[in-house]
Design a protein around this motif. Structure first.
Motif, short mmCIF file in Angstrom:
data_model
loop_
_atom_site.label_atom_id
_atom_site.label_comp_id
_atom_site.label_asym_id
_atom_site.label_seq_id
_atom_site.Cartn_x
_atom_site.Cartn_y
_atom_site.Cartn_z
N LEU A 217 -24.09 -5.76 -4.29
CA LEU A 217 -23.45 -5.33 -3.05
C LEU A 217 -22.72 -6.49 -2.39
CD1 LEU A 217 -23.51 -2.56 -1.58
CD2 LEU A 217 -25.28 -3.50 -0.09
N GLN A 218 -23.35 -7.65 -2.37
CA GLN A 218 -22.72 -8.82 -1.76
C GLN A 218 -21.53 -9.31 -2.58
OE1 GLN A 218 -24.65 -12.67 -1.87
NE2 GLN A 218 -24.24 -12.99 0.31
N GLN A 219 -21.62 -9.24 -3.90
CA GLN A 219 -20.52 -9.69 -4.75
C GLN A 219 -19.29 -8.79 -4.63
OE1 GLN A 219 -22.38 -9.72 -8.58
NE2 GLN A 219 -23.21 -11.80 -8.35
N ARG A 220 -19.51 -7.50 -4.35
CA ARG A 220 -18.41 -6.54 -4.38
C ARG A 220 -17.83 -6.20 -3.02
NH1 ARG A 220 -21.08 -2.19 -8.68
NH2 ARG A 220 -21.76 -3.77 -10.21
N TYR A 221 -18.61 -6.40 -1.94
CA TYR A 221 -18.18 -5.92 -0.63
C TYR A 221 -18.33 -6.98 0.45
CZ TYR A 221 -18.30 -1.23 -2.66
OH TYR A 221 -18.09 -0.12 -3.45
N GLU A 222 -17.54 -6.79 1.50
CA GLU A 222 -17.69 -7.51 2.76
C GLU A 222 -18.04 -6.49 3.83
OE1 GLU A 222 -14.40 -11.04 1.94
OE2 GLU A 222 -13.83 -9.24 3.08
N PHE A 223 -18.73 -6.95 4.88
CA PHE A 223 -19.21 -6.02 5.90
C PHE A 223 -18.94 -6.56 7.30
CE2 PHE A 223 -21.77 -5.52 2.10
CZ PHE A 223 -21.74 -4.14 1.89
N ALA A 224 -19.14 -5.70 8.28
CA ALA A 224 -19.00 -6.11 9.67
C ALA A 224 -20.02 -7.20 10.01
CB ALA A 224 -19.19 -4.89 10.58
N PRO A 225 -19.77 -8.01 11.03
CA PRO A 225 -20.67 -9.12 11.36
C PRO A 225 -22.09 -8.70 11.70
CG PRO A 225 -18.55 -9.40 12.46
CD PRO A 225 -18.53 -8.03 11.85
N HIS A 226 -22.29 -7.45 12.14
CA HIS A 226 -23.63 -7.03 12.52
C HIS A 226 -24.44 -6.48 11.34
CE1 HIS A 226 -21.24 -3.34 12.81
NE2 HIS A 226 -22.35 -2.63 12.74
N VAL A 227 -23.94 -6.69 10.12
CA VAL A 227 -24.64 -6.28 8.90
C VAL A 227 -25.20 -7.53 8.21
CG1 VAL A 227 -24.47 -5.14 6.66
CG2 VAL A 227 -23.14 -4.28 8.61
N SER A 228 -26.51 -7.52 7.93
CA SER A 228 -27.16 -8.64 7.23
C SER A 228 -27.70 -8.16 5.90
CB SER A 228 -28.31 -9.20 8.07
OG SER A 228 -27.86 -9.69 9.30
N LEU A 229 -27.36 -8.87 4.82
CA LEU A 229 -27.88 -8.58 3.49
C LEU A 229 -28.96 -9.60 3.17
CD1 LEU A 229 -25.24 -6.92 3.43
CD2 LEU A 229 -24.96 -7.60 1.05
N ILE A 230 -30.14 -9.10 2.78
CA ILE A 230 -31.29 -9.99 2.59
C ILE A 230 -31.95 -9.71 1.24
CG2 ILE A 230 -33.57 -10.63 3.48
CD1 ILE A 230 -32.55 -9.82 6.25
N ASP A 231 -32.14 -10.79 0.47
CA ASP A 231 -32.95 -10.74 -0.74
C ASP A 231 -34.41 -10.90 -0.29
OD1 ASP A 231 -34.44 -11.25 -3.00
OD2 ASP A 231 -33.16 -12.86 -3.76
N GLY A 232 -35.12 -9.78 -0.20
CA GLY A 232 -36.49 -9.82 0.28
C GLY A 232 -37.50 -10.23 -0.76
N GLY A 233 -37.09 -10.19 -2.03
CA GLY A 233 -37.98 -10.60 -3.10
C GLY A 233 -39.36 -10.00 -2.99
#
Length: 216
Positions: free
Chosen positions: A39-55
Motif C-alpha cells: 500500500l505504501q509503495q503504490r499510494y500516497e495519502f492525505a496527511p491525516h492517514v498513518s500507515l503502520i507496520d504493527g508486526g
C-alpha cells in the motif's frame, strides 16, 4: 474470493490509522505486513492517514488504536475458509473475530489491544478488518503462498476503496519512497526476502528435528 459486510455511511474521520499485523518470518502470517508494504509503495495519502507496520507488537499498539477515529487492519485470520479467501469484519465485531481461533501470540496480544481500547472508551468510531485465510503457517523463513499473495490485490483494492470513503485521498504514488520513509526494512521487503532466503533443502524451515519426539 471475498465475503464482505456492507459499509455503513458515517462521518469522515479526522485521523485514520492503517495497520498491518503479523510475522513476516512465518509464511502466510506475514499477509498483513505485506499489505501495508504494498500500500505504501503504490499510494500516497492525505496527511491525516498513518500507515503502520504493527508486526507482532501487541499491547505496544494501543496508542495507535486509541488515537484513531478510523482503523483499517490487514491480517491473516483463520476463519476456517478456503485458503486465500478474504473476509471483512467491522467495528465491535473485530475483537471477537480476532479471538475466535488464534493462530499465534500476536493475535492474542492484538485482541487485548482492541478490548482495552473498548474498555477505556477510546475505541475508533469505525473499524474495518480485512482478513485473509492463510494456507501455510508452519514454514519458518517462508514467504506468502501464491494463493495468499494473489489475494493481496483484492485486499488492497478493498482497503483503498474504504480509505477513499473515509476521506483518506489515496492517489497513485508519484515519488519513490526513501529508505527512511518505508515501513519495512529493505532487507525484509518482499522482493529481497524472497530472493535471499535459503531453500528448504539448504536450511530447515519446519523446525529442528532434534527437538521433536521421534515416531515409533
Amino acid at each position: 474470493m471475498s465475503e464482505a459486510n456492507p459499509a455503513s455511511s458515517r462521518a469522515r474521520p479526522q485521523r485514520i490509522v492503517v495497520l498491518g499485523i503479523g510475522n513476516l518470518l512465518w509464511a502466510d502470517e506475514g499477509f498483513g505486513v505485506r499489505c501495508i508494504e504494498a500500500l505504501q509503495q503504490r499510494y500516497e495519502f492525505a496527511p491525516h492517514v498513518s500507515l503502520i507496520d504493527g508486526g507482532t507488537q501487541g499491547l505496544y499498539l494501543i496508542q495507535h488504536v486509541q488515537e484513531a477515529d478510523a482503523l483499517l487492519i490487514f491480517d491473516a485470520i483463520d476463519y476456517g475458509l478456503a485458503p486465500g479467501t478474504l473476509k471483512e469484519v467491522r467495528d465491535e465485531e473485530v475483537p471477537r473475530f480476532m479471538g475466535a481461533k488464534k493462530m499465534s501470540l500476536h493475535q492474542t496480544g492484538f485482541q487485548e489491544v482492541l478490548s482495552l481500547a473498548l474498555l477505556t472508551g477510546k475505541y475508533p468510531a469505525q473499524v474495518l478488518l480485512i482478513g485473509c485465510q492463510p494456507q501455510e503457517l508452519e514454514d519458518y523463513g517462508g514467504s506468502l503462498r501464491p494463493i495468499v499473495k494473489a489475494a493481496m490485490q483484492e485486499a488492497l483494492a478493498l482497503g483503498v476503496a474504504q480509505l477513499q470513503r473515509w476521506g483518506g485521498a489515496p492517489q497513485p504514488r508519484r515519488s519513490p519512497l526513501s529508505t527512511r520513509e518505508a515501513v519495512t526494512l529493505d532487507a525484509l521487503a518482499l522482493g529481497a526476502y524472497e530472493a535471499q532466503r535459503p531453500a528448504p533443502e539448504q536450511a530447515c524451515r519446519m523446525g529442528d528435528a532434534r527437538f521433536f519426539p521421534q515416531e515409533g
